[in-house]
Write a protein that holds these residues in place. Structure first.
Motif, PDB file in Angstrom:
ATOM      1  N   SER A 197      44.866  40.127  35.329  1.00 43.65           N
ATOM      2  CA  SER A 197      46.035  39.340  34.112  1.00 43.65           C
ATOM      3  C   SER A 197      44.455  38.705  33.981  1.00 43.65           C
ATOM      4  CB  SER A 197      46.227  38.059  35.213  1.00 43.65           C
ATOM      5  OG  SER A 197      46.127  37.524  35.888  1.00 43.65           O
ATOM      6  N   LEU A 198      42.971  39.151  34.998  1.00 38.61           N
ATOM      7  CA  LEU A 198      42.113  37.899  34.923  1.00 38.61           C
ATOM      8  C   LEU A 198      40.800  38.692  33.910  1.00 38.61           C
ATOM      9  CD1 LEU A 198      41.186  36.839  37.997  1.00 38.61           C
ATOM     10  CD2 LEU A 198      42.171  35.182  35.735  1.00 38.61           C
ATOM     11  N   GLY A 199      41.955  40.457  33.799  1.00 36.40           N
ATOM     12  CA  GLY A 199      40.587  41.251  33.084  1.00 36.40           C
ATOM     13  C   GLY A 199      39.921  42.178  33.872  1.00 36.40           C
ATOM     14  N   THR A 200      40.456  41.914  35.045  1.00 38.69           N
ATOM     15  CA  THR A 200      39.269  42.963  35.912  1.00 38.69           C
ATOM     16  C   THR A 200      39.838  43.948  36.975  1.00 38.69           C
ATOM     17  OG1 THR A 200      37.407  42.887  37.774  1.00 38.69           O
ATOM     18  CG2 THR A 200      38.901  40.728  37.753  1.00 38.69           C
ATOM     19  N   SER A 201      39.778  44.603  37.785  1.00 38.50           N
ATOM     20  CA  SER A 201      40.454  45.052  38.973  1.00 38.50           C
ATOM     21  C   SER A 201      39.420  45.368  40.380  1.00 38.50           C
ATOM     22  CB  SER A 201      40.850  46.339  38.302  1.00 38.50           C
ATOM     23  OG  SER A 201      39.970  47.274  38.473  1.00 38.50           O
ATOM     24  N   VAL A 202      40.708  45.773  40.859  1.00 40.06           N
ATOM     25  CA  VAL A 202      40.269  45.584  42.377  1.00 40.06           C
ATOM     26  C   VAL A 202      38.560  46.886  43.157  1.00 40.06           C
ATOM     27  CG1 VAL A 202      40.860  45.722  44.800  1.00 40.06           C
ATOM     28  CG2 VAL A 202      41.972  43.484  43.399  1.00 40.06           C
ATOM     29  N   ARG A 203      38.214  47.458  42.862  1.00 34.71           N
ATOM     30  CA  ARG A 203      37.379  48.153  42.802  1.00 34.71           C
ATOM     31  C   ARG A 203      37.361  48.819  44.383  1.00 34.71           C
ATOM     32  NH1 ARG A 203      33.806  48.423  39.248  1.00 34.71           N
ATOM     33  NH2 ARG A 203      33.895  51.113  39.912  1.00 34.71           N
TER      34      ARG A 203
END
Lengths: 250, 250, 250, 250
Positions: free
Chosen positions: A99-105
């Motif tokens: 939802s914040l435009g990122t992702s868990v890596r």
């Protein structure tokens, strides 16, 4: 050029927001609690936003379901439930990240689950299954542990973690927190250890010997007394030694 | 050709696994509890597997955090927390879905949150924010409610839900469960209502009048007495009437 | 001789143990969280032991079940559930107290439940039912609130609470925490208010007027900035004014 | 005259209310879940009322904090936390009992805690400490287990439990539920075992031998298939054999 990652565990309610923010200035990765031992959807979002603002890579820090014991109590959960609990937590954090435009890596288990995975083949395999089936994730585990072998066997992308602010036993395990000298609180000493780990892959043990440990990431405990000064000394000394400080995920 | 979706809420611990499985034979969408009012990582995985096996589209069924009250108690949570809680739950279910090679396609809030969203603009907007920022999801809301307008304004992909096994008040709201006749338990009657909703977009109200309701999905309550026979009658009658029964998400 | 009680809310995880201990040196009553908004069996036992050591009277501080929102979110629970939840929490704290050779002497609801009880007759009656049926307890409620009348009607032993470190609105309610000046952080000012409340039963309102409030207990917020110095000033000024500081339960 | 108690575990959500009520017609003691593995304040009150109506003695059935695993997962909690968790749960149930004019008379740990207490001296001592410091309670433990010795050493009033609807291994432990024949579902067979246990203090083992077990209470599992008919057969056969069926607490 030698490269190493600096990481902290965040969103656990152990640190004031200002201190979490100051640590995020220094590190390259942040492992975020997912609600099972600490944290909440609100805290997770705030921590993700802070990490994003500092350009720090985010990982999930899943735990046994044990808020009361801060995830430090050993729960004899069967492997299938461990995998399900990990997927639930990783997905939840990733939902907020998305939802914040990122992702868990990456995924780094917490507390008793982290310790069990280090020695218990079946537990490590369950966590690997979860990480692999989710896709696009690296698993971060204790350097030199069973989990490294299991992940390699199962074809899971794995990175290894070492500690510059904790003493090591002769067998390569961390000295228990209750042992005198278990916490390395002298910034210069922690920095020396960090450089030794990054350059030579070794660290002194409590018995005077030396342990070989291949680590991709140096974890700094935010709740060690003087954590911020330790982090500053470690970062500065690593750079001084010509070591690149960069995320272990690319 | 007219098309309508048939859906059930699953993974809520209200039905034996065999009955959930039987319902999955008949419906085209399943809304799965995400742990906040019912369900758990294990139950979510099992329910996802069952849905997958039957080729049924899965949606998240997020709730207020209220296991004790089954998500039916109104919690005066601020909009930001509602959005965070929805993202956490959708992500958690999607994490488990992803590990099974599938994904969550829609979101349908549960209980008190569903009811609040139907009338409270701010709450509906918070849910819409969560759904839109997650991406690639349809929001399923009560037909004729405020939430339809809010979603449309905010550019969120929205579908509407109607009920064939529940009586409607003259103002378009569901008759409360405590009102005599609130549950439509006669299969033929439920089937008649389903056809009316699908073909004409209207349904009788308790006062004898008729309500117009544009519904993309007909929800069948798995815990209505005789739920399975109702579902069979509805499905058979819809097909008889030449209506295609297909998922509302494409 | 005029007598008043000084109390704090403890075991909520808001204060370091040393500060809780320092406050216990000054007050005569302590309201202890029971696990529903904060606290745990371990924390409850530790807090009880600290109170016992300082000879401070202990009360239960039950809440809506809402750890996430610290019991500050309004939950539309039906009265019967409120009474059950209060009894569960009071009994749980009393079980731990009993194991230490002491007992819970009073009940003061927390957060949203405390606020609802102040204005909602039905809610106040539910709490009164719980307190009366448990037996041997005093109920501590906001001075001047509906709850005082309800408790009196129902024959429940009731005491009233006022605040020396919070501003009051003209209608007798506390100024919301978000209003500028809502927190009284100047020790001398808080002490002046405490004496006014104890001797004259009145306190200035934000509009410049004066409110009459009969209070048996003056609550000091442990998390107000400078809480300890406020408590010291209040206690010293009360004694200076010839007011006995003693528990409201005998 | 030989006397034995018949008991069931209730309020665990495993049985419909009507079946719990039917069992309460037959037994003399009921062990009630306290919210940590199952149950809630509402369910606890309802179950207490049902027990009270049938004149059945009530005991607390405390558990590890593990709703997800129904208290069946082994949690490596330290002894101090076990004692605190037991006191919290016993007090909570007793608080609700007190509001109904009755009181908790005994404590029987549940699931993994019950099993651990049977073999782990330290765990048994922690539970004994909790029971003794609460006062006026009997501790109910597996017949022939370590817990009997620990309770006797520590001066805790102890009673022993045996099972008529479960097979026993040669070493006196219950046959695991997964072993074929672990559940005794034939009413006549369960009744025969009950009489053997009550009169001779012995029961056949799965290897054909005989185990001596001194039991004050015969526990019937409410969720064994045909539980009601088993309970009826056991009660009738015990009476036929001239055995008094009466609570183990006086």
């Amino acid at each position: 050029m030698v490269s190493v990652d600096l990481s902290v565990d965040l969103g656990e309610g152990a640190l004031p927001a200002a201190q979490e923010s100051a640590l995020l200035e220094l590190v390259t990765s942040a492992s975020i609690a997912c609600g099972f031992h600490a944290g909440s959807p609100s805290v997770m979002r705030l921590t993700l936003e802070a990490a994003l603002e500092h350009g720090v890579v985010v990982g999930a820090h899943p735990s046994y379901p044990d808020r009361e014991g801060f995830g430090r109590v050993e729960l004899a959960l069967p492997p299938a439930r461990i995998a399900e609990d990990v997927l639930y937590q990783v997905g939840a954090l990733d939902g907020l990240a998305r939802s914040l435009g990122t992702s868990v890596r990456y995924v780094k288990p917490h507390g008793a689950l982290y310790n069990r995975m280090a020695v218990d083949h079946e537990c490590a395999a369950a966590v690997c299954d979860a990480v692999r089936s989710y896709g696009a994730l690296v698993l971060l585990v204790p350097a030199g542990s069973v989990a490294v072998d299991v992940a390699t066997e199962l074809g899971v992308d794995v990175a290894t973690e070492v500690f510059a602010d904790r003493a090591y036993l002769a067998d390569g395990r961390l000295a228990p927190r209750t042992m005198p000298g278990a916490l390395v609180t002298e910034p210069a000493e922690a920095a020396r250890r960090a450089v030794g780990l990054a350059v030579d892959g070794c660290v002194p043990a409590v018995d005077g010997g030396t342990i070989e440990l291949e680590g991709n990431s140096i974890c700094l405990h935010g709740d060690t007394p003087g954590a911020l000064r330790i982090a500053e000394a470690v970062l500065s000394e690593l750079r001084e030694a010509g070591i690149e400080v960069a995320p272990f995920v690319s």
